[in-house]
Motif scaffolding. Structure first.
Motif, short mmCIF file in Angstrom:
data_model
loop_
_atom_site.label_atom_id
_atom_site.label_comp_id
_atom_site.label_asym_id
_atom_site.label_seq_id
_atom_site.Cartn_x
_atom_site.Cartn_y
_atom_site.Cartn_z
N ALA A 233 0.84 -1.20 0.00
CA ALA A 233 0.00 0.00 0.00
C ALA A 233 0.87 1.25 0.00
CB ALA A 233 -0.93 0.01 1.21
N GLY A 234 1.92 1.24 0.81
CA GLY A 234 2.85 2.37 0.84
C GLY A 234 3.50 2.60 -0.51
N MET A 235 3.85 1.53 -1.19
CA MET A 235 4.44 1.65 -2.53
C MET A 235 3.43 2.23 -3.51
SD MET A 235 7.67 0.51 -2.80
CE MET A 235 7.91 -0.26 -4.42
N VAL A 236 2.19 1.75 -3.45
CA VAL A 236 1.15 2.27 -4.34
C VAL A 236 0.94 3.76 -4.11
CG1 VAL A 236 -1.34 2.22 -4.79
CG2 VAL A 236 -0.06 0.07 -4.64
N LEU A 237 0.85 4.15 -2.83
CA LEU A 237 0.59 5.55 -2.51
C LEU A 237 1.75 6.46 -2.88
CD1 LEU A 237 -1.24 5.11 0.91
CD2 LEU A 237 -2.27 5.56 -1.32
N ASN A 238 2.94 5.90 -3.02
CA ASN A 238 4.10 6.67 -3.48
C ASN A 238 4.28 6.58 -4.99
OD1 ASN A 238 6.11 7.93 -1.25
ND2 ASN A 238 4.96 6.21 -0.38
N GLY A 460 1.43 13.08 1.87
CA GLY A 460 0.63 12.48 0.83
C GLY A 460 1.14 12.72 -0.57
N TYR A 461 2.31 13.36 -0.70
CA TYR A 461 2.91 13.59 -2.02
C TYR A 461 4.21 12.80 -2.14
CZ TYR A 461 -0.36 17.43 -2.76
OH TYR A 461 -1.50 18.18 -2.93
N PRO A 462 4.49 12.24 -3.32
CA PRO A 462 5.76 11.52 -3.51
C PRO A 462 6.93 12.49 -3.68
CG PRO A 462 4.54 11.56 -5.57
CD PRO A 462 3.65 12.21 -4.54
N LEU A 463 8.12 11.97 -3.49
CA LEU A 463 9.33 12.76 -3.72
C LEU A 463 9.37 13.18 -5.19
CD1 LEU A 463 11.90 13.63 -2.12
CD2 LEU A 463 13.01 11.59 -3.04
N PRO A 464 9.62 14.47 -5.48
CA PRO A 464 9.62 14.93 -6.87
C PRO A 464 10.64 14.17 -7.72
CG PRO A 464 9.63 16.79 -5.38
CD PRO A 464 9.86 15.58 -4.54
N ALA A 465 10.29 13.96 -8.97
CA ALA A 465 11.18 13.21 -9.87
C ALA A 465 12.50 13.91 -10.08
CB ALA A 465 10.48 12.99 -11.21
#
Length: 743
Positions: A233-238, A460-465
């Protein structure tokens, strides 16, 4: 688009409760927070709660549980309470029946569907309305995918709801296919509940107990069960390309390896503690050592050796310090860059003024920041192609990114273009800010403020690319003279700063204008003025070119004044140009009125103007200065001993007119008077129209905040002085750009 049944719901809550709940809503047929707030207050009223509020909080939930632990067709409900339920269903997009107070089969069917969409149909089977579902009914969360939401993310959201909804502090989260702050916090609760934490102990915070528990729950290829579900779930949310699963497959391991490489963790392919931490909180594992740091302390040889011993390679330092009193070593200090280079370190520059709220971020302030940063970077000796990271150091909400931050960075981008793109643009800020600025094409790399894990732009936001530096923890390292407090940053390698520098510029007085720079100065000023709505010729008396020509024609007076009183020419040039560029027919008419007042007739140069009214004083000439202000400015400098002469009296008409007429007709006197007006402003404008505290007199090393304040005081104590001062700041830095090249 208006919905007829939502409109009926709004009419119902207004007609039935508007006089008792302290609010009414716009009857527009569109669901919004105000409608949900009104329904919440109506529910509280029906429950007998005296202190009505927009918040469906613990009190509302507790009273609802006590009175109606489960609502169905056989529950003795008031008509109003039933109609609130029906209205909530329509506002959520479900069939609520007739909003007639009847708990019909249509209502039952919709409630069953709502619970299925929430993922709680197994926990709460059937069509009964339970308190937590009621709470979810009266908010703006969606339980179906919206706006391109991910079905995989939605399956995670539904699973979290279904598995943990009965826990005390877990509330139903949206199932819209989008990661969010609420979803991120629900993940922390889910981890804590799975660790065995009791209700009231689990708190959704990544604290010592959670960290300790996760160290005991590494998952890897072959693992199964709830911990794999949580990890996937953590991977999906990231936003990692994996399935939500309870089995740790080789495909999941490969995706984990990719994630670990992306965030610069040891690549193991296993869900170890550091990987868990990076998935759950923005700062990740704060025990990591980073290759980069930033700080507000001068890098001395001893401190440089401390940094090297700690494995630091890249040091972030500030180009300027807006304050003259706090953090005296925040800005790069004389000789510091050479010390950094001599010790084998590299430096990346950061530009930050106050910028702690959205109001400070506009297109003009971006133009000012971009030009100021270029000037400062050149002064320090940063070489071409260095990337400057511009700070957004507040929790910018998404609409503020759209309305404020993006225009600000467009201003920076345009300022860089006007300087031949000598430097690259980076962005410092929360994840959402960095991502959106990068996606808009305004920055080439991000410095992410991940220590601020509670920021809505991080949660709730992923690390920017395009991340270059990831700020994770504040730490003091070293001892004695080598001790230094730093923010530890993980480095991706996307930015490596600079290891050598040009000789720094010295703080020397300005010199006379070199006409070889005229074309560039004119183009920069025209481009900027057009960007804020001033075309070259816009109906005012003088064009941009004519105004600038007038200022440069008085360059001897400007230069002599600046050198005599230790100020930058740009202070005088900016004020005079801005004021003169605004000179219009209304000002000309007032000038004629002043002449009429003091001389008893309309002068020949004003006879063709519309009806002239008599005025004792007006803002006039190239400096648009009142005779009153001119007298007080020169009197102040006489008092200070900066000039000799006899003070004039602002109560005497003859004195007012003599100074006013000289300001109108003698450009050199007017430009010199601007310099004295800035000194008067720094002194608090004694005798003037405002009572400001005394400030440091204009100096060659004036900070941005001091420049802004003196420019603002020239115009007065009320709007538009503050707004215009922000617009004048880019002009100041444009003039300074050329003045510094001539020094």
């Amino acid at each position: 688009m208006a919905d007829e049944m939502v409109l009926r719901a709004q009419q119902f809550v207004n007609d039935t409760y508007g006089s008792v709940i302290g609010m009414t809503v716009e009857e527009n047929g569109q669901t919004g927070w105000n409608t949900m707030y009104a329904l919440t207050r109506a529910l509280q009223y029906e429950l007998g709660i005296s202190g009505l509020s927009n918040n469906f909080g613990p009190t509302t939930l507790s009273v609802l549980r006590s009175k109606y632990p489960s609502i169905n067709a056989s529950t003795a409900l008031s008509e109003g309470l039933c109609r609130i339920i029906q209205s909530g269903l329509y506002c959520k997009g479900y069939d609520g029946g007739g909003i007639d107070g009847v708990f019909s089969s249509r209502v039952e069917s919709s409630l069953a569907q709502l619970k299925a969409d929430m993922g709680v149909d197994q926990a709460y089977p059937g069509s009964d309305l339970t308190p937590k579902v009621f709470k979810g009914l009266l908010n703006m969360d969606a339980y179906v995918t919206v706006n391109g939401g991910s079905g995989t993310v939605r399956s995670v959201q539904q699973w979290l709801n279904g598995r943990f909804v009965d826990r005390q502090d877990f509330y139903i989260i949206p199932c819209d296919g989008h990661h969010s702050r609420d979803v991120a916090k629900s993940m922390l609760f889910a981890v804590q509940y799975s660790l065995g934490m009791a209700d009231g102990v689990a708190n959704g915070v990544f604290g010592p107990g959670t960290r300790s528990g996760l160290r005991e729950h590494t998952v890897s290829t072959g693992s199964t069960g709830v911990w794999v579900q949580l990890f996937s779930a953590g991977m999906v949310l990231n936003q990692r390309p994996v399935s939500f699963t309870s089995s740790f497959s080789s495909a999941l391991a490969a995706a984990v390896s990719d994630f670990q490489a992306f965030v610069k963790l040891p690549v193991t392919g296993s869900g170890d503690f550091s990987t868990w931490a990076s998935l759950l909180v923005s700062y990740g594992d704060q025990e990591r050592d980073g290759e980069a740091c930033d700080g507000v302390t001068k890098i001395t040889p001893a401190r440089a050796q401390t940094l090297k011993a700690a494995g630091i390679r890249y040091v972030g330092r500030y180009l300027t310090n807006p304050s003259t009193t706090s953090l005296p070593e925040k800005a790069i200090q004389p000789g510091e860059l050479q010390t950094i280079a001599d010790n084998g370190l590299r430096c990346f520059p950061i530009y930050q003024t106050y910028g702690r709220d959205a109001d400070g971020f506009t297109y003009p302030s971006g133009r000012a920041a971009g030009q100021a940063a270029v000037n400062a970077a050149l002064d320090h000796g940063f070489k071409r192609s260095t990337r400057i990271f511009f700070a957004v150091d507040f929790d910018a909400l998404d609409h503020q990114v759209t309305d404020n931050v993006l225009p600000y960075f467009k201003g920076i981008e345009d300022a860089m273009a006007s300087n031949g793109n000598v430097y690259e643009v980076g962005v410092y800020g929360p994840r959402n800010v960095c991502t959106r600025v990068g996606e808009a094409g305004h920055a080439t790399a991000s410095f992410v403020s991940d220590m601020s894990s509670g920021f809505s732009g991080n949660f709730g936001y992923p690390l920017p690319a395009n991340w270059a530096y990831d700020q994770i923890v504040t730490r003091t390292i070293g001892s004695g003279t080598g001790a230094i407090n730093i923010d530890v940053n993980i480095a991706s390698g996307r930015d490596t700063g600079q290891a050598s520098f040009d000789p720094p510029a010295s703080q020397t007085p300005d010199v006379l204008f070199n006409t070889a720079y005229w074309p560039g100065l004119l183009a920069d000023v025209q481009n900027y003025m057009e960007s804020i709505g001033f075309a070259e010729s816009d109906g005012r008396i003088y064009t941009t070119t004519e105004c600038l020509e007038t200022i440069i024609a008085g360059d001897v007076a400007v230069t002599n004044t600046a050198r005599a009183y230790g100020m930058r020419k740009a202070l005088i040039q900016t004020t005079a140009f801005w004021e003169f560029r605004h000179y219009g027919n209304e000002d000309l008419g007032k000038d004629a009125g002043v002449w009429l007042y003091h001389n008893g007739y309309v002068p020949d140069w004003a006879k063709d103007l519309p009806k002239i009214e008599s005025f004792r004083d007006s803002s006039t000439g190239v400096a648009q200065m009142f005779g009153f202000a001119g007298i007080l400015s020169w009197n102040n400098s006489i008092r200070r001993g900066l000039v000799t002469g006899t003070p004039k009296d602002t109560t005497r008409d003859a004195d007012i007119f003599s100074v006013w007429d000289k300001l109108r007709t003698d450009n050199d006197f007017a430009l010199t008077s601007v310099g004295h007006a800035h000194i008067w402003a720094a002194d608090g404008k004694p005798g003037g129209d405002e009572e400001d505290p005394m400030d440091r007199l204009p100096a060659l090393d004036y900070t941005d905040s001091e420049i802004y304040e003196v420019l603002r005081r020239y115009q007065g104590p009320a709007e538009p002085a503050f707004t215009d001062a922000r617009k004048r700041m880019p002009l100041y830095h444009i003039f300074e750009k050329y003045n510094r090249m001539m020094r």
